[in-house]
Design a protein around this motif. Structure first.
Motif: not given
Length: 145
Positions: A71-95
């Motif tokens: 009935d819906a999609m589910r997003i999960g296990r969203v993770v960015v390596a510590a060295a990659g945080r703060g660079r917009g990588l999570a936004a690339l995943l979400m896009d």
């Protein structure tokens, strides 16, 4: 350094990339967040599951999975390596996740401190805060756009 997004099924991943995906999830969720939980729950193996993997020079720096719950999609296990945080990588995943979900309804369980991040993508809190494996979460959903 070039960043590329790989969207695939578990069967299409190379053994090395699959290993790196699960190692990153373990490093962040189990070791860094001190949250022992059964990561290998079988959902990665479902034929409709899509794994989104961020690679920088062939190194896995982020990953997530997009599941079809019917009935819906589910997003999960969203993770960015510590060295990659703060660079917009999570936004690339979400896009990429939003592209995969299209006009379907989407649900996720957000760590409580990340609700503002998901709100940017149209998600709203849909229930009370709950403890999942020692970390506080809230259910969120995005209705069909």
């Amino acid at each position: 350094m070039s960043t590329r997004v790989l969207t695939t099924t578990v069967d299409e991943l190379s053994a090395r990339t699959a290993y790196d995906v699960w190692r990153l999830r373990q490093q962040v969720f189990v070791v860094e967040q001190d949250c022992p939980y059964p990561d290998l729950d079988g959902r990665d193996l479902e034929p409709t599951t899509r794994l989104v993997v961020l690679l920088e020079d062939d190194e896995v720096v982020g990953t997530m999975r997009v599941l079809d719950d019917g009935d819906a999609m589910r997003i999960g296990r969203v993770v960015v390596a510590a060295a990659g945080r703060g660079r917009g990588l999570a936004a690339l995943l979400m896009d990429e996740a939003m592209r995969l979900c299209g006009d379907r309804a989407v649900r996720l369980d957000a760590q409580t401190g990340l609700t503002a991040f998901y709100a940017v993508y149209g998600f709203e809190v849909t229930g009370p805060e709950f403890d999942e494996d020692g970390i506080m979460h809230v259910p969120m959903s995005r209705a069909r756009p």
